[in-house]
Design a protein around this motif. Structure first.
Motif, PDB file in Angstrom:
ATOM      1  N   GLU A 100       0.835  -1.205   0.000  1.00 38.68           N
ATOM      2  CA  GLU A 100       0.000   0.000   0.000  1.00 38.68           C
ATOM      3  C   GLU A 100       0.871   1.256   0.000  1.00 38.68           C
ATOM      4  O   GLU A 100       0.561   2.235  -0.676  1.00 38.68           O
ATOM      5  N   LEU A 130      -3.238   3.189   9.048  1.00 47.17           N
ATOM      6  CA  LEU A 130      -4.559   3.362   8.429  1.00 47.17           C
ATOM      7  C   LEU A 130      -4.951   4.821   8.227  1.00 47.17           C
ATOM      8  O   LEU A 130      -5.377   5.191   7.123  1.00 47.17           O
ATOM      9  N   PRO A 131      -4.816   5.693   9.237  1.00 45.10           N
ATOM     10  CA  PRO A 131      -5.146   7.103   8.964  1.00 45.10           C
ATOM     11  C   PRO A 131      -4.161   7.764   7.999  1.00 45.10           C
ATOM     12  O   PRO A 131      -4.560   8.614   7.197  1.00 45.10           O
ATOM     13  N   ARG A 133      -2.694   6.253   5.509  1.00 48.96           N
ATOM     14  CA  ARG A 133      -3.148   5.754   4.202  1.00 48.96           C
ATOM     15  C   ARG A 133      -4.367   6.532   3.717  1.00 48.96           C
ATOM     16  O   ARG A 133      -4.453   6.924   2.557  1.00 48.96           O
ATOM     17  N   ALA A 134      -5.304   6.756   4.622  1.00 51.45           N
ATOM     18  CA  ALA A 134      -6.518   7.494   4.246  1.00 51.45           C
ATOM     19  C   ALA A 134      -6.178   8.929   3.848  1.00 51.45           C
ATOM     20  O   ALA A 134      -6.702   9.442   2.855  1.00 51.45           O
ATOM     21  N   GLY A 137      -4.169   8.859   0.546  1.00 50.45           N
ATOM     22  CA  GLY A 137      -5.055   8.416  -0.526  1.00 50.45           C
ATOM     23  C   GLY A 137      -6.048   9.478  -0.924  1.00 50.45           C
ATOM     24  O   GLY A 137      -6.281   9.715  -2.104  1.00 50.45           O
ATOM     25  N   SER A 138      -6.634  10.168   0.058  1.00 46.54           N
ATOM     26  CA  SER A 138      -7.618  11.200  -0.278  1.00 46.54           C
ATOM     27  C   SER A 138      -6.945  12.416  -0.903  1.00 46.54           C
ATOM     28  O   SER A 138      -7.507  13.051  -1.777  1.00 46.54           O
ATOM     29  N   PRO A 145     -11.974   8.047  -0.414  1.00 44.98           N
ATOM     30  CA  PRO A 145     -10.975   7.029  -0.111  1.00 44.98           C
ATOM     31  C   PRO A 145     -10.106   6.712  -1.338  1.00 44.98           C
ATOM     32  O   PRO A 145     -10.501   6.945  -2.477  1.00 44.98           O
TER      33      PRO A 145
END
Length: 151
Positions: A100, A130-131, A133-134, A137-138, A145
């Protein structure tokens, strides 16, 4: 034998971790990280340890409660089997984070420390990743997402 298998579980996973952390740009690293088969040797160690505690293991998963789990982990092979399982799942989480990170274009100086944290405390590393990545990504997509790359 239990001690040797316990130690072997991590030694089998370590080369994959080292590739992802120390050689993230090498073409073979991405190939290795993309394969779920990297955990098979660790899972074979799991099976070797779990074989002698099948009744206790079955009881722990059939009737999960703290005392039953504690009884399983009080057995050397039970604790070793759980350790091998954790090593395997941590490695899969680390591989996913690595892939990722590459997909999102995260710099290896960001990804590397996250992967070291994943080796040590994968739940914490995942909660940090995870945050991140978010957010990345955004930012790359504009809003919403992150989307998977098109084939």
């Amino acid at each position: 034998m239990t001690v040797a298998l316990f130690e072997l579980a991590f030694l089998l996973a370590a080369p994959v971790w080292l590739l992802m952390i120390l050689a993230p740009g090498w073409s073979w690293t991405a190939r290795v990280a993309a394969s779920p088969l990297t955990v098979v040797p660790v899972l074979l160690v799991y099976l070797g340890l779990a074989a002698s505690v099948v009744p206790e293991l079955w009881t722990a998963v059939r009737e999960p409660d703290l005392e039953t789990f504690r009884a399983l982990t009080a057995l050397a092979d039970g604790a070793g089997a759980i350790w091998a399982q954790v090593i395997a799942w941590d490695l899969l989480i680390g591989q996913w984070m690595f892939l990722e990170s590459r997909r999102l274009g995260l710099h290896p100086l960001v990804t590397g420390p996250l992967l070291v944290l994943a080796v040590l405390l994968s739940p914490l590393a995942l909660l940090v990743f995870l945050p991140l990545r978010a957010a990345v990504g955004s930012r790359r997509q504009g809003h919403g997402p992150a989307r998977p790359p098109r084939p």
